[in-house]
Design an enzyme around this catalytic site. Structure first.
Site, PDB file in Angstrom:
ATOM      1  CG  HIS A  93      -1.816  -1.199   1.305  1.00  7.16           C
ATOM      2  ND1 HIS A  93      -3.117  -1.162   0.848  1.00  7.16           N
ATOM      3  CD2 HIS A  93      -1.614  -2.468   1.755  1.00  7.16           C
ATOM      4  CE1 HIS A  93      -3.680  -2.366   1.024  1.00  7.16           C
ATOM      5  NE2 HIS A  93      -2.787  -3.175   1.578  1.00  7.16           N
TER       6      HIS A  93
ATOM      7  CG  ASN B 101      -6.524  -0.022   0.428  1.00  4.60           C
ATOM      8  OD1 ASN B 101      -5.470  -0.005  -0.194  1.00  4.60           O
ATOM      9  ND2 ASN B 101      -6.576  -0.315   1.715  1.00  4.60           N
TER      10      ASN B 101
ATOM     11  CG  HIS C 219      -8.700  -8.941   2.618  1.00  4.89           C
ATOM     12  ND1 HIS C 219      -7.830  -8.114   3.279  1.00  4.89           N
ATOM     13  CD2 HIS C 219      -9.407  -9.571   3.588  1.00  4.89           C
ATOM     14  CE1 HIS C 219      -8.008  -8.249   4.593  1.00  4.89           C
ATOM     15  NE2 HIS C 219      -8.962  -9.135   4.806  1.00  4.89           N
TER      16      HIS C 219
ATOM     17  CG  HIS D 287      -3.421 -10.621   3.417  1.00  5.67           C
ATOM     18  ND1 HIS D 287      -4.690 -11.131   3.360  1.00  5.67           N
ATOM     19  CD2 HIS D 287      -3.535  -9.299   3.131  1.00  5.67           C
ATOM     20  CE1 HIS D 287      -5.527 -10.165   3.063  1.00  5.67           C
ATOM     21  NE2 HIS D 287      -4.853  -9.048   2.911  1.00  5.67           N
TER      22      HIS D 287
ATOM     23  CG  ASP E   5      -0.991  -6.406   3.734  1.00  7.24           C
ATOM     24  OD1 ASP E   5      -1.213  -5.382   3.047  1.00  7.24           O
ATOM     25  OD2 ASP E   5      -1.839  -6.915   4.485  1.00  7.24           O
TER      26      ASP E   5
ATOM     27  CG  HIS F 226      -2.276   2.877   9.071  1.00  6.94           C
ATOM     28  ND1 HIS F 226      -3.305   3.343   8.300  1.00  6.94           N
ATOM     29  CD2 HIS F 226      -2.292   1.523   8.931  1.00  6.94           C
ATOM     30  CE1 HIS F 226      -3.927   2.339   7.720  1.00  6.94           C
ATOM     31  NE2 HIS F 226      -3.329   1.210   8.074  1.00  6.94           N
TER      32      HIS F 226
ATOM     33  N   GLY G 150      -2.912  -2.563   9.980  1.00  6.72           N
ATOM     34  CA  GLY G 150      -1.837  -2.516   8.994  1.00  6.72           C
ATOM     35  C   GLY G 150      -0.510  -2.153   9.618  1.00  6.72           C
TER      36      GLY G 150
END
Ligand code: DOR
Ligand code: ZN
Length: 451
Positions: A75, A107, A193, A243, A313, A317, A332
Site C-alpha cells: 500500500h 484502497n 482479501h 495474506h 502487505d 499509518h 496494517g
C-alpha cells in the site's frame, strides 16, 4: 566482509554500464562466482571474469547477488493519503528492503477504481518512484470497466471482501462469477482479501487489540477461500489469494485449480496472538495474527513449498492514528524494510532456503503477474538485482525506516542477512544504508496480459 565503500562516485546512470564484480550470483539453482554487466538497463553478460569498461564498477566480493525482490502486495498510499506514505517514501523503503518492483493496492483516496484514477496514479508515480511500480485496481463487475482497467495496465482486480473498494456485492456469487468470467477472458487476475465478514462482525465493541483480533477468527478465512475457490472453478479466471494465515487455506488452494495461487506475509509466519498483548496496536493488522499453533503450521507448510508468494502487505499509518481507541485504530503494519532480512534470517536458520526464498519473492511474483523480463539473473533480463550480505547481523529498528510509518511489530528482532545494495534497471538506488538516486529512477509498469 563487504567493503564499506565500493566505489567513489555516486551511481546515477541508467544509460551507462554497470559492472557488478565478483559476486556470488544466484543462477536459479545455486550460486556461482562471477560478474554481471548491465547495459542500458538490461543484463548484457554474466561471466566468471568481465573486465571493467567505461561506466561504474561495484565491488561485490563477499556478497550474494539475487534477482531484485518483487513485492506484489504494497500500500504505497500517496494522493490524499500522502501523509501516511507517498510514492517517493514508499519506494525508498522498497529500495532499502531489496525490492526492485512493487505492486500497489487500490484502497486509496481516490481509489483505483476507474481508468481515469489509474492513469492519474500512473502519471503521478512517473516522476516520483525509485523502484518499479505497477498498480492493482479495485474489483468491479462491469465488463467495460474491467477491459479499460486491464487495457491501461492494471495488474489485477482486487476483491476486498470485508469492505469492497468500489461498489460490489461480495455476498452475491453471481456477481463474483460475472467478474471472474470477464477477467478470465481478458487474462487479468483477480486478487482476493479472503475474509467472510458477518454483519455482526463489522463493528465489534472492544477494549483492546486482542479482542479486535478475536472478532475476526480463522473460520472467516476458511469460508471465504472455499466460496471464492468454488466460484473460480466455473471460470477461466486466475485468482490470487492475499495474506493467508492458515495452512489449511494453502492446502485447499494447492489441491484446487492450477489457476489459483497463494500468498503469506512475514508477520503471519513469525508472530502470533502470543505477542498481541505486549505489542498492541503495533501488531494490529487484518487478517489478524493467529494462535501459535496456526502460525507454526503456516510456517511449516511454507517451508514444505505449499505457498506461492511472500509479500509484505506494507500498510503504513501514522502512529497517532494507530494509537487511538482499539476500535478506531486502522489495521496494517509497514513491511517493506523488514521482509527480506526476516526471510534471510529464516534461511540462515535452515528453516527456508534460497530456492524457496527466490521462488516466493521473485520468480513466482513475476510469473503470476506477467513480469516476463524480471526475476532472473540471465542475459536479456532487466538489470534489477539486490546484493545481500548473508553475515550481516542486525536488529530491526523502525526509527531508521525510510517509510513514513516508523513502527514495527518486529522492533528489536535479531536478523542475520541484510540488504547492501539495490540496483534498479542498472542504476544503484540504495547502497550501504544510503539512498543514492533521485526520485524517478524507477519505471511505472503496465501489465501486458492483453498481449
Ligand atoms: O492490515 C491491513 N491494512 N489489511 C488490509 O487489508 C488493508 C491494509 C491497509 O490498507 O491499511
Ligand atoms: Zn493489503
Amino acid at each position: 566482509m563487504a567493503q564499506k565503500k565500493r566505489t567513489d562516485r555516486p551511481y546515477t546512470s541508467a544509460d551507462q554500464n554497470l559492472l557488478v564484480k565478483d559476486a556470488n550470483i544466484w543462477t536459479g539453482e545455486g550460486f556461482t562466482r562471477g560478474s554481471v554487466l548491465i547495459e542500458n538497463g538490461t543484463i548484457k553478460r554474466i561471466a566468471r571474469r568481465i573486465d571493467a569498461q567505461d561506466g561504474e564498477v561495484i565491488n561485490a566480493s563477499g556478497l550474494y547477488a539475487l534477482p531484485g525482490m518483487i513485492d506484489v502486495h504494497v500500500h504505497l498510499r500517496d494522493m490524499r493519503l500522502s501523509y501516511k506514505e507517498d510514492f517517493a517514501s514508499g519506494t525508498a523503503a522498497a529500495a532499502a528492503g531489496g525490492f526492485t518492483t512493487v505492486l500497489d493496492m487500490p484502497n486509496t483516496v481516490p481509489p483505483t477504481d476507474s481508468v481515469q484514477h489509474l492513469v492519474e496514479k500512473q502519471k503521478r508515480a512517473e516522476r516520483k518512484v525509485r523502484v518499479n511500480v505497477g498498480f492493482h485496481a479495485a474489483a468491479t463487475s462491469e465488463n467495460k470497466v474491467i477491459a479499460e482497467l486491464a487495457g491501461a495496465g492494471a495488474f489485477s482486480l482486487k476483491l476486498y471482501m470485508p469492505k469492497p473498494i468500489a461498489p460490489f456485492d461480495v455476498n452475491d456469487n453471481a456477481e463474483i462469477q460475472k467478474m471472474m468470467i470477464s477477467a478470465g477472458r481478458i487474462g487479468v487476475p483477480v486478487t482476493v482479501h479472503a475474509e467472510e465478514m458477518e454483519p455482526s462482525q463489522k463493528k465489534a465493541r472492544v477494549n483492546n487489540i486482542q479482542q479486535l483480533a478475536k472478532a475476526r477468527p480463522p473460520i472467516l478465512e476458511t469460508r471465504a477461500v472455499h466460496r471464492i475457490a468454488s466460484i473460480q472453478k466455473r471460470t477461466r479466471c486466475r485468482v490470487h489469494f492475499c495474506h493467508l494465515t492458515l495452512a489449511s487455506s494453502l492446502g485447499e488452494i494447492r489441491a484446487g485449480s492450477p489457476r489459483t495461487t497463494s500468498e503469506v506475509t512475514p508477520h503471519h509466519l513469525l508472530l502470533s496472538t502470543k505477542s498481541l498483548k505486549k505489542l498492541g496496536w503495533k501488531a494490529w493488522m487484518v487478517p489478524p495474527l493467529r494462535s501459535e499453533r496456526n502460525r507454526r503450521a503456516l510456517l511449516s507448510a511454507t517451508h514444505a513449498g505449499s505457498c506461492d508468494i511472500v509479500a509484505s502487505d506494507h500498510a503504513p499509518h501514522l502512529i497517532g492514528e494507530k494509537k487511538q481507541r482499539p476500535e478506531d485504530s486502522p489495521p496494517g503494519v509497514p513491511g517493506l524494510e523488514t521482509t527480506l532480512s526476516l526471510m534471510l534470517t529464516l534461511v540462515d536458520k535452515g528453516i527456508l532456503n534460497f530456492s524457496i526464498l527466490t521462488r516466493m519473492m521473485a520468480e513466482n511474483p513475476a510469473r503470476i503477474f506477467g513480469l516476463r523480463s524480471k526475476a532472473k539473473l540471465w542475459p536479456g533480463f532487466d538489470g534489477d538485482l539486490v546484493l545481500v550480505d548473508r553475515k550481516k547481523k542486525s536488529r530491526i529498528d523502525s526509527s531508521k525506516f525510510l517509510s513514513k510509518a516508523k513502527f514495527s511489530p518486529f522492533d528489536g528482532f535479531p536478523t542475520k542477512g541484510g540488504v547492501v545494495s539495490t540496483i534498479v534497471g542498472g542504476t544503484v538506488v540504495y547502497d550501504d544504508g544510503e539512498l543514492w538516486d533521485k526520485e524517478g529512477s524507477g519505471a511505472v509498469l503496465r501489465s501486458r496480459f492483453f498481449e
